[in-house]
Scaffold this motif. Sequence first.
Motif, PDB file in Angstrom:
ATOM      1  N   HIS A 162      39.466 115.683  82.233  1.00 25.64           N
ATOM      2  CA  HIS A 162      40.100 114.592  82.985  1.00 25.64           C
ATOM      3  C   HIS A 162      40.036 113.277  82.199  1.00 25.64           C
ATOM      4  CE1 HIS A 162      41.244 111.868  86.156  1.00 25.64           C
ATOM      5  NE2 HIS A 162      40.113 111.206  85.960  1.00 25.64           N
ATOM      6  N   LYS A 163      38.874 112.941  81.710  1.00 21.02           N
ATOM      7  CA  LYS A 163      38.710 111.675  80.984  1.00 21.02           C
ATOM      8  C   LYS A 163      39.531 111.679  79.701  1.00 21.02           C
ATOM      9  CE  LYS A 163      35.957 110.099  84.091  1.00 21.02           C
ATOM     10  NZ  LYS A 163      36.419 109.097  85.054  1.00 21.02           N
ATOM     11  N   PHE A 209      40.242 102.197  78.188  1.00 24.22           N
ATOM     12  CA  PHE A 209      39.482 103.224  78.884  1.00 24.22           C
ATOM     13  C   PHE A 209      38.212 102.627  79.504  1.00 24.22           C
ATOM     14  CE2 PHE A 209      36.308 106.697  78.912  1.00 24.22           C
ATOM     15  CZ  PHE A 209      36.934 107.541  79.819  1.00 24.22           C
ATOM     16  N   VAL A 210      37.542 101.756  78.777  1.00 26.88           N
ATOM     17  CA  VAL A 210      36.350 101.087  79.321  1.00 26.88           C
ATOM     18  C   VAL A 210      36.731 100.254  80.546  1.00 26.88           C
ATOM     19  CG1 VAL A 210      34.637  99.283  78.853  1.00 26.88           C
ATOM     20  CG2 VAL A 210      35.001 101.119  77.200  1.00 26.88           C
ATOM     21  N   LEU A 211      37.858  99.578  80.491  1.00 25.65           N
ATOM     22  CA  LEU A 211      38.327  98.826  81.660  1.00 25.65           C
ATOM     23  C   LEU A 211      38.616  99.758  82.837  1.00 25.65           C
ATOM     24  CD1 LEU A 211      40.752  96.174  80.118  1.00 25.65           C
ATOM     25  CD2 LEU A 211      38.467  95.798  81.074  1.00 25.65           C
ATOM     26  N   HIS A 212      39.268 100.865  82.557  1.00 25.40           N
ATOM     27  CA  HIS A 212      39.598 101.852  83.592  1.00 25.40           C
ATOM     28  C   HIS A 212      38.331 102.341  84.298  1.00 25.40           C
ATOM     29  CE1 HIS A 212      40.603 105.921  85.076  1.00 25.40           C
ATOM     30  NE2 HIS A 212      41.834 105.438  85.247  1.00 25.40           N
ATOM     31  N   GLU A 213      37.366 102.770  83.503  1.00 29.00           N
ATOM     32  CA  GLU A 213      36.127 103.306  84.077  1.00 29.00           C
ATOM     33  C   GLU A 213      35.336 102.208  84.778  1.00 29.00           C
ATOM     34  OE1 GLU A 213      35.463 106.804  84.008  1.00 29.00           O
ATOM     35  OE2 GLU A 213      37.578 106.453  83.567  1.00 29.00           O
ATOM     36  N   GLY A 214      35.310 101.024  84.191  1.00 29.22           N
ATOM     37  CA  GLY A 214      34.590  99.908  84.804  1.00 29.22           C
ATOM     38  C   GLY A 214      35.200  99.470  86.122  1.00 29.22           C
ATOM     39  N   LEU A 215      36.520  99.514  86.205  1.00 30.81           N
ATOM     40  CA  LEU A 215      37.192  99.121  87.443  1.00 30.81           C
ATOM     41  C   LEU A 215      36.756 100.010  88.600  1.00 30.81           C
ATOM     42  CD1 LEU A 215      39.229  97.660  89.223  1.00 30.81           C
ATOM     43  CD2 LEU A 215      41.052  99.020  88.143  1.00 30.81           C
ATOM     44  N   THR A 216      36.659 101.294  88.354  1.00 28.80           N
ATOM     45  CA  THR A 216      36.266 102.229  89.408  1.00 28.80           C
ATOM     46  C   THR A 216      34.893 101.872  89.971  1.00 28.80           C
ATOM     47  OG1 THR A 216      37.503 103.963  88.291  1.00 28.80           O
ATOM     48  CG2 THR A 216      35.934 104.675  89.951  1.00 28.80           C
ATOM     49  N   ALA A 237      44.424 109.917  76.781  1.00 28.36           N
ATOM     50  CA  ALA A 237      45.704 110.320  76.188  1.00 28.36           C
ATOM     51  C   ALA A 237      46.869 109.576  76.840  1.00 28.36           C
ATOM     52  CB  ALA A 237      45.898 111.829  76.310  1.00 28.36           C
ATOM     53  N   GLN A 238      46.771 109.342  78.127  1.00 23.74           N
ATOM     54  CA  GLN A 238      47.814 108.595  78.830  1.00 23.74           C
ATOM     55  C   GLN A 238      47.926 107.170  78.262  1.00 23.74           C
ATOM     56  OE1 GLN A 238      50.826 108.214  80.980  1.00 23.74           O
ATOM     57  NE2 GLN A 238      49.694 109.892  81.895  1.00 23.74           N
ATOM     58  N   THR A 269      42.111  90.970  82.129  1.00 22.41           N
ATOM     59  CA  THR A 269      41.494  91.311  80.845  1.00 22.41           C
ATOM     60  C   THR A 269      42.387  92.237  80.028  1.00 22.41           C
ATOM     61  OG1 THR A 269      39.293  91.019  81.818  1.00 22.41           O
ATOM     62  CG2 THR A 269      39.431  92.272  79.756  1.00 22.41           C
ATOM     63  N   ALA A 270      42.994  93.205  80.678  1.00 21.79           N
ATOM     64  CA  ALA A 270      43.907  94.115  79.968  1.00 21.79           C
ATOM     65  C   ALA A 270      45.075  93.331  79.368  1.00 21.79           C
ATOM     66  CB  ALA A 270      44.422  95.195  80.914  1.00 21.79           C
ATOM     67  N   GLY A 271      45.618  92.397  80.127  1.00 23.52           N
ATOM     68  CA  GLY A 271      46.707  91.563  79.615  1.00 23.52           C
ATOM     69  C   GLY A 271      46.281  90.779  78.390  1.00 23.52           C
ATOM     70  N   LEU A 272      45.084  90.242  78.409  1.00 28.00           N
ATOM     71  CA  LEU A 272      44.570  89.475  77.249  1.00 28.00           C
ATOM     72  C   LEU A 272      44.376  90.382  76.038  1.00 28.00           C
ATOM     73  CD1 LEU A 272      41.944  87.253  79.105  1.00 28.00           C
ATOM     74  CD2 LEU A 272      44.128  86.493  78.117  1.00 28.00           C
ATOM     75  N   ILE A 273      43.843  91.561  76.254  1.00 30.78           N
ATOM     76  CA  ILE A 273      43.626  92.506  75.152  1.00 30.78           C
ATOM     77  C   ILE A 273      44.971  92.885  74.516  1.00 30.78           C
ATOM     78  CG2 ILE A 273      42.990  94.911  74.647  1.00 30.78           C
ATOM     79  CD1 ILE A 273      40.688  94.530  76.707  1.00 30.78           C
ATOM     80  N   LEU A 274      45.934  93.200  75.349  1.00 29.33           N
ATOM     81  CA  LEU A 274      47.250  93.607  74.822  1.00 29.33           C
ATOM     82  C   LEU A 274      47.971  92.441  74.146  1.00 29.33           C
ATOM     83  CD1 LEU A 274      48.343  95.981  77.693  1.00 29.33           C
ATOM     84  CD2 LEU A 274      47.555  96.618  75.394  1.00 29.33           C
ATOM     85  N   ALA A 275      47.869  91.253  74.723  1.00 32.89           N
ATOM     86  CA  ALA A 275      48.487  90.071  74.105  1.00 32.89           C
ATOM     87  C   ALA A 275      47.880  89.814  72.727  1.00 32.89           C
ATOM     88  CB  ALA A 275      48.358  88.853  75.016  1.00 32.89           C
TER      89      ALA A 275
END
Length: 183
Positions: free
Chosen positions: A118-119, A147-154, A124-125, A172-178
């Motif tokens: 699953h992880k 992935f760290v953001l995903h797991e941390g959000l949960t 991969a997604q 935070t995801a927006g800042l990382i991608l920017a």
Amino acid sequence: MIDMKNQIAARLHGQFEEMGFAGPGVEALRAGADVSLRTLYKYFPSREAMVVGALQHRDRAYADWIGEGPEDGAARVVHVLQRLSDWLFGISNSGCLFRNALSAYPDSAPILAAVEAHKSEVRAQFRRRLLDVSPDCDADTLVDQLFVLHEGLTEAARLIGPERASRQTLRTAGLILAAAGIE
């Protein structure tokens, strides 16, 4: 036959989601699955197999939940986190079912394999989406960060609430991608 197995797995998933992994005995799981003990064991011959079946059901449901989304830009990548946020608001905010299962069965190789599968698919997604919008990006680093953001959000949603945790995760995801040039 496969349909019956999937129906039972979905019901087992609901039982584990509601009662946890330590609580329900086989009789409670059987009753929740609404089948005879013989039928339950026909499709899931052990408690461990029942847990794996429930996790595989959850994995398919989550993959469907985060599928599709925007076609372009950062929104395509952040979609996974947005859908997780939606899940935490509307479906479940009881922590990661996969980590909960692994905590209850730390020595189970089949459960570990289901969790890892699953992880791996979540990672991969993120990778597919990143490469769709920015083929030359440093996908390895960005996948790790997302992935760290995903797991941390949960987990953070349980502690500070899904609204606050989601808002900070998406920001935070927006800042990382920017910072990676993905707008």
